[in-house]
Design a protein around this motif. Sequence first.
Motif: not given
Length: 420
Positions: A270-273, A282-291, A341-346
Motif C-alpha cells: 500500500s502507499p501508506r507502507l 509509489v510513483e517515484k518507485m515506478i519512475q526509478f524502475g523505468q529509468m 487500487n494504487g498499490d505498488l506491485c513489485a
Amino acid sequence: MTQFSILKSGSSDEQISSEQTPVPSQPTLSYPPQFNGNVASGKLTESLVEKRWDTLRLEDSRQALYDDWTKTSMFEYAQNIEHFVGTVKLPVGIAGPLSIHGLHANGDFRIPLATTEAALVASYHRGSQLITSAGGATAMLVSEGVSRTPGFAFHSLSEAGQFVAWITTQYDRCKSIAQSTTRFGQLHDINVQIEGNHVYLVFDYVTGDASGQNMVTIATNAIMQFILEHSPIEPRHAFLDANLSGDKKPNAHTLRSVRGKKVSAEVHISPRLVKKYLHTDVEKMIQFGQMTTTGGLLSGSIGINAHYANALAALYIACGQDPACVAESAVGMTRFEQADNGDLCASVTLPNIMVGTVGGGTQLPTQKACLDILGLNGTGHARALAEVVASVCLAGELSIAGAFCAGHFARAHKKLARGK
C-alpha cells in the motif's frame, strides 16, 4: 575525456620491455624436500597442516586461520578443500522475519547473511519488514533443471548431421547410463545445437535437493564415454563441456529458460507502507524502475535488477552454496508497477538460482547452522530454499530502490560503513 594510461610518464619502449620481461628464479616460498608426496596433496592430517604452517612462517596468520575451534572441527572439511590450512571467519547477520507464501516455502523466515559490507543486512532487514507488514511475498518455483553441454567437432557438416541422426535415437540409453551414476538426479531431456561441423548436446537434469553441478558432470561424463565408444561417426575431437550451459557465467539464454531453479516472487504494498518504510511514494518507485531499466539496457545488462548479487553472495556463503554461481544466479528481472487500487506491485524473476540443501558445503558446521536458522537443512528443502532466495532478492530490490528514491542511499552507507 582523455583516456587514462597506466604507463609511467616518460617510459621508453626499452624500459617497459625490461620491466615486463619475466626473470626465472626460485620461488621465495617453497616446500622443503620432506614435503614431497602427499604433504602438498589434498590429504588432511594434523601433521600436514602443521608442516604447511611451518613452511609459511606467518604466526599471526596461523593464529587467525588455524585457531582452536578450527583444529577440533577441521576433519569435517576434508571432502571440501585441498591443501587445508584453516578457516576464514565472516560476520553473519540476521534479516527478517520475512513472510513468504510459496509453493514450497511457507512461513516467517529469519535470513542469515554472511557479508563484510556494512549496510547490507540492514537493507535486507528493512525490505523484509516491509514485505511482512504487507502480508508477505508470494513465491512460485516455475521450473528447474541443471545442464551440462558437451561439444563434438566433425570433419564436415554432413558428418555432424549423421551424428545427430544417431544420437537422437539414443535417449533411453543415455538416460539409463546417467541413472547408474546417481541416486537422486535424472536426465529428463537432450537438446541439440548444430553450428557448422560442430554439435553441442544439451543434457538437462533434475537434481533433487542437491545443487547438482558435480552430479551432472559425472553423469554426462559417463554418457560421453558411451558416445565416443559407440558413435558411428568418430568426432575429430570432443569436450565434456563446450560452454553452452552457462555454468558460472551470466548468459541471456536462461532468461527464458532455466538453469538451477527458476522462481518468481511478488508483493503488493500500500502507499501508506511505502511511505512508512521507504520514505517515498509509489510513483517515484515506478519512475526509478523505468529509468534504471533504460540505464541497464544502455549498459548492455543481461536482465534488469538493482543488486541481486548482494543477497545471493551473502546467502550462498552463509548456507554452504557455491558462491561462484552468483555470476549466473544474479541474472534476472525486477519490475515495479502500480496496481489498479494504487498499490505498488513489485516482482522479481530469477531463472538461475543454483542452490541445494544436501551435498557440497551444506553440511559444514557453520553453514549447516545457517540452514538450521532458516529451517531448511537437509532432504526435502531445496525448492523451498530457492523460493526464499528469490523473496530475499525482492526485499533487497525494494529497499535499495527506496533508498535511492528518498535520497538516503549515500547517507546510509556513510552512517553504517564509516560510523558517522
